[in-house]
Motif scaffolding. Structure first.
Motif, PDB file in Angstrom:
ATOM      1  N   LYS A  53       0.829  -1.202   0.000  1.00 61.29           N
ATOM      2  CA  LYS A  53       0.000   0.000   0.000  1.00 61.29           C
ATOM      3  C   LYS A  53       0.866   1.255   0.000  1.00 61.29           C
ATOM      4  O   LYS A  53       0.591   2.221  -0.728  1.00 61.29           O
ATOM      5  CB  LYS A  53      -0.931  -0.008   1.210  1.00 61.29           C
ATOM      6  N   GLN A  54       1.924   1.263   0.826  1.00 60.91           N
ATOM      7  CA  GLN A  54       2.821   2.417   0.888  1.00 60.91           C
ATOM      8  C   GLN A  54       3.551   2.613  -0.441  1.00 60.91           C
ATOM      9  O   GLN A  54       3.678   3.733  -0.945  1.00 60.91           O
ATOM     10  CB  GLN A  54       3.822   2.234   2.013  1.00 60.91           C
ATOM     11  N   SER A  57       1.301   4.152  -3.048  1.00 64.33           N
ATOM     12  CA  SER A  57       1.074   5.577  -2.800  1.00 64.33           C
ATOM     13  C   SER A  57       2.259   6.413  -3.269  1.00 64.33           C
ATOM     14  O   SER A  57       2.087   7.437  -3.953  1.00 64.33           O
ATOM     15  CB  SER A  57       0.826   5.805  -1.304  1.00 64.33           C
TER      16      SER A  57
END
Length: 475
Positions: A53-54, A57
């Motif tokens: 997820k990081q 992003s």
């Protein structure tokens, strides 16, 4: 396994520029994929899943703001349970670089080299910048605006039932200014085509003729093809059934494709002219600029293409000069499929050269033997011809016999006279004498003989006499 198109990374480092450099390398070189969460040998690392997820992003932000231009149309992210892949397409306007402060960051320009990246050299950066200028040249506003005329192009369009429309033909920009592509197609185009016919196999030999064509590129294409056609000898052969077969020195399709490609795909930001050099055994066609968008000779032989001048290609397509289907190089190769020397394509950063070989050059000795055979056959019965291995004819081959008879009476210098007159038009005896470096009497004898053989003729009186090739000898 890592390769030219695949890179494995276990993580994104805290100092992220080296990772951004991996993306830049693919943007500047070729399509590729970076797999995140994998060891260098391609082994998946399960504990990295929590970071997906990081990573997504960060990369989503980068593709909009971390490089010299937004690259979202070239970069896509694919995420699944055990896969995090960044798919990168080669960009269309290199050089790309990651930002590091304000302005141009030459240290952030990387290219792909095998299974790793490396910083681009100054020369490589310059080539990328020059290619960008070349690809945009035809769309830039022309320095000449009010006086452009397009009579030759208009005639070609009318031949194809198309009305001249400067905007529809992409000759004007949004602000109604003519672009450089329009200038190239106008009568005011100052770029030239230069043709040299050399009497030998290299530039140390004498020139038989020189020509230069200017004006609209379409007119230059037509005049170049017409002039080369004068050099494209046709040899006649006959089958056992007396069927007539014509063999050109150079396949017409190959000449047409090579010439039109030279105009359609050259780099017009360079000042060099189109050049054609005709030797005894080959034709060499030169155009400025290497292959666009990183293509190789192997790529173009497989039909892969990139258009440096899409507006010009659009016009040539409209008037049926090209098919706009990336078949030109393959057509050239196909036309030589039965010949032992394949056309050559030689590429440098600043030039593209096509070499087409004369299919008759290697047949000279065979042809001489053929003339001997034809004359011998005339004195043999049909049974004697069969015994010696000759193919008997159903009827006399008058044209073939005539050619054989003529060849008995002319030598190399006689053929040069015919070629000089074919390529240059009318010439005086003195001009021919200056070229052959023979005596006045010898040249006069040659000219008289060629007139008697009905190969040339003359007009005028006294010192105004000039010699010219008979119409039936121009092919």
């Amino acid at each position: 396994m890592e390769s030219q198109t695949v890179e494995y990374k276990s993580d994104i480092p805290i100092k992220s520029n080296p990772f951004k450099a991996e993306i830049v390398a693919f943007l500047n070189t070729n399509d590729g994929t970076i797999f995140l969460g994998f060891d260098d040998d391609g082994t998946f690392i399960p504990e990295k899943i929590d970071q997906y997820k990081q990573w997504e992003s960060w990369i989503s932000d980068w593709i909009h703001s971390a490089f010299n231009v937004p690259v979202q149309k070239f970069v896509t992210i694919e995420v699944s349970a055990q896969n995090f892949a960044i798919h990168i397409k080669q960009g269309d306007k290199p050089p790309y670089y990651y930002k590091d402060g304000e302005g141009f960051n030459s240290k952030g320009i990387y290219i792909r080299n095998g299974s790793s990246k490396r910083r681009a050299t100054d020369d490589e950066v310059r080539r990328m910048l020059k290619a960008q200028v070349a690809n945009e040249f035809e769309s830039e506003p022309s320095s000449v605006q009010k006086s452009l005329t397009f009579h030759y192009l208009q005639d070609k369009l009318l031949d194809n039932n198309i009305v001249f429309d400067s905007k529809g033909l992409r000759l004007q920009n949004i602000d109604n200014q003519y672009n450089n592509g329009a200038l190239l197609l106008s009568e005011q185009n100052s770029r030239a085509t230069k043709i040299a016919v050399i009497d030998g196999l290299d530039m140390s030999a004498d020139f038989l003729a020189k020509k230069e064509f200017k004006g609209s590129l379409i007119k230059q294409i037509d005049m170049t093809l017409e002039y080369i056609s004068l050099l494209n000898d046709r040899r006649v052969s006959f089958t056992g059934a007396a069927a007539r077969l014509e063999h050109e020195s150079y396949p017409s399709k190959a000449i047409r494709e090579a010439v039109i490609n030279a105009y359609a795909h050259r780099d017009y930001s360079l000042s060099a002219d189109i050049k054609v050099e005709v030797y005894d055994d080959r034709i060499e066609i030169f155009s400025a600029g290497g292959l666009p968008d990183g293509l190789s000779v192997a790529d173009i032989k497989e039909g892969i293409s990139a258009q440096r001048n899409p507006n010009l290609v659009h016009v040539l397509d409209k008037i049926n000069y090209i098919e706009n289907f990336a078949t030109g190089i393959r057509r050239i190769l196909a036309s030589y499929k039965d010949f032992d020397k394949e056309p050559m394509f030689i590429v440098t950063p600043n030039q593209f050269k096509v070499i087409l070989y004369n299919r008759h050059y290697a047949l000279v000795d065979d042809e001489k033997q053929g003339w001997v055979n034809n004359n011998l056959k005339k004195n043999l019965s049909e049974a004697e011809q069969l015994e010696l291995g000759f193919t008997p004819q159903d009827s006399p081959l008058e044209n073939d016999t005539m050619v054989a008879d003529v060849k008995q009476y002319i030598d190399a210098n006689d053929e040069k006279i015919i070629k000089i007159l074919t390529l240059n038009g009318d010439k005086s005896r003195q001009e021919i004498q200056d070229y052959l470096q023979e005596s006045k009497t010898k040249v006069h004898q040659r000219l008289t003989k060629l007139i008697e053989l009905n190969l040339i003729n003359k007009r005028g009186q006294s010192r105004a006499i000039v010699y010219f090739v008979n119409a039936n000898e121009r092919k």
